[in-house]
Design a protein around this motif. Structure first.
Motif, PDB file in Angstrom:
ATOM      1  N   PRO A 132      -7.821  30.504 -10.545  1.00  0.00           N
ATOM      2  CA  PRO A 132      -6.451  30.809 -10.129  1.00  0.00           C
ATOM      3  C   PRO A 132      -5.446  30.124 -11.051  1.00  0.00           C
ATOM      4  CG  PRO A 132      -7.454  29.224  -8.638  1.00  0.00           C
ATOM      5  CD  PRO A 132      -8.550  29.691  -9.550  1.00  0.00           C
ATOM      6  N   PRO A 133      -4.334  30.769 -11.324  1.00  0.00           N
ATOM      7  CA  PRO A 133      -3.332  30.140 -12.198  1.00  0.00           C
ATOM      8  C   PRO A 133      -2.592  29.008 -11.476  1.00  0.00           C
ATOM      9  CG  PRO A 133      -2.503  32.199 -11.338  1.00  0.00           C
ATOM     10  CD  PRO A 133      -3.925  32.098 -10.863  1.00  0.00           C
ATOM     11  N   TRP A 134      -2.070  28.068 -12.275  1.00  0.00           N
ATOM     12  CA  TRP A 134      -1.250  26.987 -11.734  1.00  0.00           C
ATOM     13  C   TRP A 134       0.115  27.543 -11.336  1.00  0.00           C
ATOM     14  CZ3 TRP A 134      -1.865  21.408 -11.805  1.00  0.00           C
ATOM     15  CH2 TRP A 134      -3.156  20.988 -12.131  1.00  0.00           C
ATOM     16  N   PRO A 135       0.701  27.123 -10.244  1.00  0.00           N
ATOM     17  CA  PRO A 135       2.058  27.544  -9.900  1.00  0.00           C
ATOM     18  C   PRO A 135       3.044  27.099 -10.979  1.00  0.00           C
ATOM     19  CG  PRO A 135       0.976  26.554  -8.010  1.00  0.00           C
ATOM     20  CD  PRO A 135       0.089  26.294  -9.181  1.00  0.00           C
ATOM     21  N   LYS A 136       3.938  28.007 -11.366  1.00  0.00           N
ATOM     22  CA  LYS A 136       4.879  27.668 -12.439  1.00  0.00           C
ATOM     23  C   LYS A 136       5.767  26.480 -12.061  1.00  0.00           C
ATOM     24  CE  LYS A 136       5.082  32.321 -14.388  1.00  0.00           C
ATOM     25  NZ  LYS A 136       5.960  33.461 -14.781  1.00  0.00           N
ATOM     26  N   GLU A 137       6.195  26.429 -10.789  1.00  0.00           N
ATOM     27  CA  GLU A 137       7.034  25.292 -10.392  1.00  0.00           C
ATOM     28  C   GLU A 137       6.281  23.967 -10.523  1.00  0.00           C
ATOM     29  OE1 GLU A 137       6.294  27.842  -8.593  1.00  0.00           O
ATOM     30  OE2 GLU A 137       8.150  29.026  -8.388  1.00  0.00           O
ATOM     31  N   ALA A 138       4.976  24.003 -10.191  1.00  0.00           N
ATOM     32  CA  ALA A 138       4.181  22.783 -10.301  1.00  0.00           C
ATOM     33  C   ALA A 138       3.997  22.369 -11.749  1.00  0.00           C
ATOM     34  CB  ALA A 138       2.824  22.976  -9.635  1.00  0.00           C
ATOM     35  N   VAL A 139       3.831  23.346 -12.643  1.00  0.00           N
ATOM     36  CA  VAL A 139       3.677  23.038 -14.066  1.00  0.00           C
ATOM     37  C   VAL A 139       4.943  22.394 -14.604  1.00  0.00           C
ATOM     38  CG1 VAL A 139       3.296  24.000 -16.353  1.00  0.00           C
ATOM     39  CG2 VAL A 139       1.954  24.834 -14.411  1.00  0.00           C
ATOM     40  N   THR A 140       6.091  22.947 -14.232  1.00  0.00           N
ATOM     41  CA  THR A 140       7.369  22.390 -14.692  1.00  0.00           C
ATOM     42  C   THR A 140       7.559  20.965 -14.171  1.00  0.00           C
ATOM     43  OG1 THR A 140       8.321  24.605 -14.726  1.00  0.00           O
ATOM     44  CG2 THR A 140       9.845  22.748 -14.744  1.00  0.00           C
ATOM     45  N   THR A 141       7.241  20.764 -12.888  1.00  0.00           N
ATOM     46  CA  THR A 141       7.391  19.418 -12.309  1.00  0.00           C
ATOM     47  C   THR A 141       6.454  18.422 -12.968  1.00  0.00           C
ATOM     48  OG1 THR A 141       8.017  20.390 -10.183  1.00  0.00           O
ATOM     49  CG2 THR A 141       7.285  18.110 -10.176  1.00  0.00           C
ATOM     50  N   LEU A 142       5.199  18.827 -13.220  1.00  0.00           N
ATOM     51  CA  LEU A 142       4.258  17.912 -13.866  1.00  0.00           C
ATOM     52  C   LEU A 142       4.678  17.595 -15.287  1.00  0.00           C
ATOM     53  CD1 LEU A 142       0.787  19.202 -12.631  1.00  0.00           C
ATOM     54  CD2 LEU A 142       1.820  16.982 -12.167  1.00  0.00           C
ATOM     55  N   ARG A 143       5.212  18.593 -16.022  1.00  0.00           N
ATOM     56  CA  ARG A 143       5.648  18.331 -17.396  1.00  0.00           C
ATOM     57  C   ARG A 143       6.804  17.326 -17.407  1.00  0.00           C
ATOM     58  NH1 ARG A 143       6.369  23.115 -18.758  1.00  0.00           N
ATOM     59  NH2 ARG A 143       4.354  23.440 -19.781  1.00  0.00           N
TER      60      ARG A 143
END
Length: 775
Positions: free
Chosen positions: A700-711
């Motif tokens: 499953p792909p990572w949620p885009k909001e989660a990727v932005t927050t982690l970055r």
């Protein structure tokens, strides 16, 4: 040369000097701290008594090497600097070799944190809490090699890496010649360099330290003095008083009075009573303890005035505030059993209830017309020990463990110095203001007081109009019988009063039994005063007499007793050793004559003066200011503790936790995230995150909001601090603390936050899986 030195003690490892007691439910062993503040935990200190003990051991080791044996001139210097020691002879404790000598080395209290750091910590309780930590420990069973059951304990330790500072001086340093000064300094410096450990658990890794001195004759590199012709230390004089003391000056008939307001800066131990291994000090400072310092500061003429009775130093009684005079509670006041907080009656006025007990301790504080409060001063209890050299532990033969109970720091006391008019000239009171050291063990952690001398007027006093005279002893009274033996017989007291009245101008007064048939004695107590003569290094004779607070009544024949006569006797005193504060009396006081209606009193301790603190807030420490490096150690520990608390708060909130650990991602990917956050210092975290969150078939792909927050969390300088929301202003005492610690601890904060959230997420996932399988 002054002979003053600055001591710097760098603590290489964690350390702590224990108090010998613990805090219930918190820790089994707590460490010594400065006097407690009302706003934050006091910072840890190294007591002077502990430092002197290990410093002496190091100097003895150096002396043994320099003398090539256990005796020699260098051992004489050890005895001169640190004083004589006591050791048993045939099982009986006694001095080693000669009579015990006083120490020439005096420390100005415990070693403290440098600069303004201690004051700044009082403004920041969170940082002050981080100065120490709790260390767990267990007892190991010698048979099984495992921990014994029920033997878990926690000990408090202070953090290492800090430097503590203090001051010391060598008394009589100016009187030494050049070679004697060099020998004294060389021995102290050698002992300081040999000192490696201090405090509790020092044989198990704690308390490693480096000690350095800075003062006259101390060089960066220690070089031994010439071993040939090393001078011996000076011997003390046989007598403290000159063979031909100065004569007394011309004195008038009246009295000049000066009030001494004494603020206790270190606990004061005087008039000690030894009960087993407990040394219990008095709840006031007797006049005989203040007299030597008063006479020294006033000069040679004061000694002559003492001998003639024209200089009187009264005892110092605790007071709630300046300008208030307290008096020792009279023994005619009684209280019910187990209810010493209520004055139940006055025996002299005839209203004492049955089955009551007289007051034996405490002080009266006036609160209004015919209203007084009975209070007691606060005390400090400290535990000490004497280490036997060969066993390296406290034993009964050398003193073992003992307890001092002394007047607490912050206590304010009031005394008076009375001098015949014109005997010392103008301005003599100014010489009494300053810092004093009085009482027992005044060379280290005890006896430091601040004295303020202020001239006061003569108090108004009425005359005596009746045939009954009530006498209230404000201090101990020393009288003798007709065979010159110490006495407590009221008839001998009456004869001493008659002599005092005659000297004051009423030679026809005769005192006898009271006319009401109750007898002369109303409430009497006895006391013994034991003391030590420092100059002669011998005990003084025991002083036996009536105790303060005792009350008597007499029938007066002859007279009259005018106000001037009574005022003179009040000022000069009665009996023997009046210059040292003995024989202070009060006549026909309202407390003795008026019945007492039952009223509530305060058995609690007198309010203590708060430690001197600036009126405004303490400013932060500058980067180049002393104590900045030590402050950063405590700040770093406080930030780490607060980071863990914030992480616990976030992991418990599913909404906040989802901003760090998104749902719908496999456990394998989350474990890979744990590895990525450990690459933050190398700068590879962003590329690792791109590799981890890329789209890939079969997962499953990572949620885009989660990727932005982690970055933002991994690369942004402020994202983690915004999420943690620390009370940063309360976690620093330095000017650059927030900026520096944000940069220093960012990687650690991110790693701690991610690990905490991953652990909580994994536990929730496992719980939900187990619940689903059960269904």
């Amino acid at each position: 040369m002054t002979g003053e030195f600055t001591i710097s003690l760098f603590m290489v490892s964690d350390w702590g000097v224990g108090t010998g007691r613990g805090a219930s439910g918190y820790v089994n062993q707590i460490i010594q701290r400065e006097e407690e503040s009302s706003r934050a935990p006091a910072p840890p200190v190294v007591p002077a008594k502990s430092l002197v003990g290990v410093w002496r051991d190091s100097c003895e080791l150096a002396a043994h090497a320099l003398d090539s044996g256990p005796v020699g001139v260098w051992h004489d210097w050890v005895r001169f600097l640190f004083g004589g020691q006591y050791a048993p002879v045939n099982g009986i404790p006694g001095p080693v070799g000669r009579t015990s000598a006083p120490a020439a080395l005096t420390l100005d209290g415990p070693l403290r944190l440098p600069g303004r750091l201690a004051e700044a910590l009082r403004e920041r309780p969170r940082v002050a809490l981080a100065t120490t930590f709790r260390k767990p420990g267990v007892a190991v069973d010698p048979h099984t090699g495992g921990a014994e059951e029920g033997m878990l304990r926690f000990e408090e330790l202070a953090r290492g890496g800090v430097t503590l500072e203090g001051r010391a001086r060598i008394d009589g340093f100016a009187g030494l010649d050049r070679t004697q000064r060099e020998a004294a300094v060389a021995l102290l410096d050698a002992g300081a360099r040999l000192l490696e450990r201090l405090g509790g658990k020092r044989r198990r890794g704690a308390g490693r330290c480096r000690m350095t001195l800075d003062g006259p004759g101390v060089s960066p590199e220690w070089t031994p003095p010439p071993l040939d012709g090393v001078p011996s230390p000076p011997d003390g004089p046989d007598h403290a008083v000159a063979d031909r003391p100065e004569p007394a000056g011309t004195a008038g008939t009246g009295w000049e009075r000066v009030e001494l307001l004494i603020t206790v800066e270190q606990p004061v131990l005087v008039a000690a009573t030894v009960l087993g291994n407990v040394v219990r000090g008095a709840d006031h400072i007797p006049g005989w303890c203040l007299m030597p310092e008063v006479a020294r500061r006033l000069g040679g003429g004061a000694h002559a005035l003492v001998r003639t009775g024209d200089l009187v130093v009264t005892a110092a009684f605790p007071v709630p505030s300046p300008g208030v005079r307290t008096l020792p509670v009279p023994r005619v006041l009684v209280h019910k059993k187990d209810a010493d907080g209520t004055v139940a009656g006055n025996q002299m006025a005839g209203d004492g209830p049955p089955r009551s007990k007289p007051y034996r301790t405490g002080y009266l504080v006036p609160e209004g017309p015919e209203k007084y409060t009975v209070v007691n001063p606060a005390s400090t209890v400290r535990m000490h020990n004497t280490i036997q050299d060969d066993l390296q532990r406290p034993t009964r033969e050398v003193g073992g463990v003992y307890v001092y109970r002394a007047l607490a720091a912050g206590t304010v006391l009031r005394a008076e110095v009375r001098v015949r008019t014109g005997a010392l000239g103008d301005g003599w009171a100014r010489r009494l203001t300053g810092g004093w050291r009085i009482g027992r063990s005044a060379k280290d952690d005890y006896g430091k007081v601040r004295v303020t001398a202020t001239p006061v007027g003569v108090p108004s006093a009425g005359g005596h109009g009746g045939r009954s005279l009530s006498v209230w002893l404000l201090s101990g009274l020393l009288v003798r019988d007709r065979r010159l033996r110490p006495s407590t017989d009221p008839r001998d007291v009456a004869r001493a009063l008659e002599q005092a009245f005659a000297k004051a101008g009423a030679p026809g007064v005769r005192l006898s039994a009271a006319a009401d048939g109750r007898g002369v004695t109303v409430a009497l107590g006895e006391q013994r005063t034991e003391s030590w003569h420092r100059g002669w290094n011998l005990p003084r004779p025991t002083l036996y007499g009536l105790a303060q607070g005792s009350c008597l009544t007499f029938t007066v024949d002859g007279g009259p007793l005018t106000p001037e006569v009574l005022a003179e006797v009040r000022a000069a005193g009665v009996g023997e050793r009046r210059a040292e504060g003995f024989g202070q009396v009060e006549f026909d006081h309202d407390v003795l004559l008026a019945p007492v209606a039952a009223q509530s009193t305060s058995p609690a301790a007198l309010a203590q003066a708060e430690p001197a603190e600036p009126a405004g807030p303490i400013g932060p420490l500058a980067p180049d200011e002393k104590g900045h490096r030590e402050a950063r150690i405590f700040e770093r520990a406080a930030w780490r503790a607060e980071i863990h608390r914030s992480c616990e708060r976030i992991r418990a909130d599913r909404t906040l936790r989802a901003r760090v650990v998104p749902s719908g991602v496999s456990s394998t990917q989350l474990n890979a995230l744990r590895r990525i956050v450990r690459e933050l210092p190398s700068g590879r975290a962003e590329s690792g995150l791109l590799w981890l969150t890329r789209e890939k078939a079969g997962r499953p792909p990572w949620p885009k909001e989660a990727v932005t927050t982690l970055r933002e969390l991994l690369t942004g300088p402020d994202a983690v601090w915004t999420l943690l929301n620390l009370p940063e202003d309360q976690l620093v005492v330095t000017r650059d603390g927030v900026k520096s610690l944000r940069a220093e601890l960012r990687h650690e904060a991110v790693r701690t936050l991610v690990d905490s959230c991953l652990a909580a997420h994994g536990r929730d996932e496992a719980t939900s899986t187990d619940t689903g399988s059960e269904r």
